[in-house]
Write an enzyme that holds these catalytic residues in place. Structure first.
Site, PDB file in Angstrom:
ATOM      1  N   HIS A   1       0.831  -1.209   0.000  1.00  0.00           N
ATOM      2  CA  HIS A   1       0.000   0.000   0.000  1.00  0.00           C
ATOM      3  C   HIS A   1       0.868   1.263   0.000  1.00  0.00           C
ATOM      4  O   HIS A   1       0.561   2.235  -0.677  1.00  0.00           O
ATOM      5  CB  HIS A   1      -0.939  -0.005   1.213  1.00  0.00           C
ATOM      6  CG  HIS A   1      -2.147  -0.873   1.033  1.00  0.00           C
ATOM      7  ND1 HIS A   1      -2.077  -2.241   1.014  1.00  0.00           N
ATOM      8  CD2 HIS A   1      -3.456  -0.571   0.840  1.00  0.00           C
ATOM      9  CE1 HIS A   1      -3.302  -2.734   0.834  1.00  0.00           C
ATOM     10  NE2 HIS A   1      -4.158  -1.744   0.723  1.00  0.00           N
TER      11      HIS A   1
ATOM     12  N   LYS B   1      -8.890 -10.095   7.478  1.00  0.00           N
ATOM     13  CA  LYS B   1      -9.517 -10.515   8.729  1.00  0.00           C
ATOM     14  C   LYS B   1      -9.631  -9.348   9.687  1.00  0.00           C
ATOM     15  O   LYS B   1      -8.812  -8.430   9.661  1.00  0.00           O
ATOM     16  CB  LYS B   1      -8.788 -11.694   9.350  1.00  0.00           C
ATOM     17  CG  LYS B   1      -7.367 -11.416   9.781  1.00  0.00           C
ATOM     18  CD  LYS B   1      -6.782 -12.655  10.441  1.00  0.00           C
ATOM     19  CE  LYS B   1      -5.280 -12.613  10.511  1.00  0.00           C
ATOM     20  NZ  LYS B   1      -4.743 -12.307  11.837  1.00  0.00           N
TER      21      LYS B   1
END
Lengths: 196, 296
Positions: free
Chosen positions: A38, A106
């Protein structure tokens, strides 16, 4: 429990139909990205450089796989499973602006992401944690890799999925987060047990 | 020179077993939890976890993509120390395990984030040595604890007033529940928590990691006060309804483990460490006469 099979790239109409708690399997192209991946995207955008692929309608899997380099110089997937998504929360708007429609990981993302999910038409999928062999069964091949210099976990892996899942819709495009609802319920229960 | 033939191979086998299976106590309580689970999605997620363990064993692949952070607990006595550089053996075996794809290369320089590509980082694995002069065997336990779970950990130096001793330690218990609620699905539930009490900050944290990593998850604390506290916290945490993967259900935790030592009268240190459901650990006992016992 009905299971929904969706093809990538995801369309906004697919996304808008999904609600928290739905169980989904994905077919088509998926990409992995986590912390350094990212950061790399942000750096390229800041420097007005090209990204290696089109993110429109794409699905980002927050994961770092185990891979094996084969004799032909290609890569074979050994195992893959979700990593904790909240670390990527600071990049949510950037990811939404790129046209990413689905995020798999998650633990869910934060409130800012949830707002963007409604505005941009995105969805968060919770994968079964720690089920890396099972999840790898749903991937047929590794198609590409970029930024391998960041290390195997952090590189951008492009995977082809036959039937990736099960994935539970944890945050939908209607402002609902399963995580937030459960947290509020748990808070009330805790106060009843031990005060506030 | 070593007291133990094939010590390197023993260590490599431990890493192999720890990355491709979970300890039998964890399998047992997961099965019991599946039997009791009322939320169908949570039930299927827990079943997927056990299916994943089976597949991992069949396909000889690491059951989780993340090796977590390894800690090796070693204890010995005067007549049972290994007599060789056991730290180096472990480091070498971890690198070999990584090259064999049992472990993803996840260890990086903390500041630069540079990844050597083989888990050969400084301080990897972490070692905890214990010396008991009369112990005539060598114990080794390796525990790979996932690092998503680490994001949920907490440490607090309580004051005596904050413990709320006069209210059944409600202050401490509330903090534990708060921490679990904040943890949400980050720690790969249904896992376990270790709670360390006492000492100073470093001691409480080490106790928390040690108790959840080295005790069987289905054991009972020998001190009834802590056995009761473990039971109460486990039941109440599971009544919160966070569930497997944090998407709702009856089983958020499989176990709560507490360890405690004395502390200074001015403070009450407490630490919580989270363990994912995948109890990747193996424990063996080696005797100088060549005998080997697998404890889990």
């Amino acid at each position: 429990m009905t299971e929904i099979l969706l093809n990538t790239p995801l369309k906004e109409t697919d996304i808008r139909r999904l609600k928290i708690g739905d169980v989904v399997f994905l077919k088509g192209s998926l990409m992995t990205s986590r912390d350094m991946g990212h950061l790399k995207i942000r750096q390229l955008l800041d420097n007005k450089e090209n990204l290696p692929l089109d993110f429109n309608g794409s699905v980002i899997l927050h994961a770092g796989p185990v891979v094996n380099m084969n004799r032909q110089g290609g890569y074979d997937l050994v195992v893959i499973g979700p990593t904790t998504s909240i670390r990527m929360e600071p990049y949510h708007r950037m990811v939404a602006d790129l046209g990413v429609k689905g995020i798999i990981g998650k633990g869910g993302l934060g409130e800012d992401s949830l707002k963007d999910f409604a505005e941009y038409g995105q969805v968060y999928f919770q994968a079964a944690p720690g089920c890396a062999v099972l999840l790898a069964e749903g991937i047929s091949e590794i198609k590409e890799v970029h930024w391998l210099e960041l290390g195997v976990p952090e590189a951008l892996w492009i995977l082809e999925a036959q039937r990736f899942g099960p994935l539970v819709v944890g945050m939908d495009s209607h402002g609902k987060s399963i995580y937030q609802e459960l947290r509020e319920k748990a808070e009330r229960k805790k106060e009843a047990l031990y005060g506030c | 020179m070593s007291r133990y033939p094939h010590l390197y191979q023993e260590i490599y086998d431990m890493i192999y077993r720890a990355t491709t299976s979970i300890s039998p106590d964890a399998v047992k309580i997961m099965r019991e939890a599946i039997g009791k689970e009322r939320n169908p999605t949570a039930k299927s997620i827990m079943q997927a976890m056990l299916d994943n363990v089976r597949l991992s064993g069949e396909k000889l692949r690491p059951l989780c993509q993340s090796p977590g952070f390894p800690t090796v607990y070693i204890s010995f006595g005067d007549s049972s120390s290994p007599l060789e550089d056991i730290k180096q053996l472990w480091r070498d075996a971890l690198i070999e395990g990584t090259n064999q794809h049992l472990l993803r290369p996840s260890m990086v320089d903390t500041l630069t984030r540079a990844n050597p590509g083989d888990n050969s980082g400084l301080g990897v694995p972490n070692f905890e040595f214990d010396y008991h002069p009369a112990q005539n065997y060598l114990d080794m336990l390796v525990s790979f604890k996932g690092c998503g779970a680490e994001l949920a950990n907490a440490m607090k130096i309580f004051t005596v007033a904050e413990l709320e001793k006069d209210r059944g330690f409600a202050g401490l218990k509330r903090w534990v529940l708060n921490t679990v609620i904040k943890g949400g699905g980050k720690f790969c539930p249904p896992g376990a928590i270790g709670i360390g009490l006492g000492g100073q900050m470093d001691v409480a944290c080490k106790l928390a990691r040690r108790t959840v990593s080295t005790r069987r998850w289905d054991d009972t604390h020998p001190d009834p006060r802590y056995a009761d506290l473990e039971k109460e916290l486990l039941e109440n945490i599971n009544s919160l309804g966070l569930g497997a993967a944090g998407i709702g259900g009856d089983t958020t935790l499989l176990a709560v483990k507490i360890d405690s030592v004395s502390t200074h009268t001015a403070i009450a240190p407490a630490a919580i460490t989270f363990h994912c459901w995948a109890a990747r650990r193996t424990y063996i006992r080696l005797h100088p006469d060549g005998q080997r016992e697998i404890l889990f």
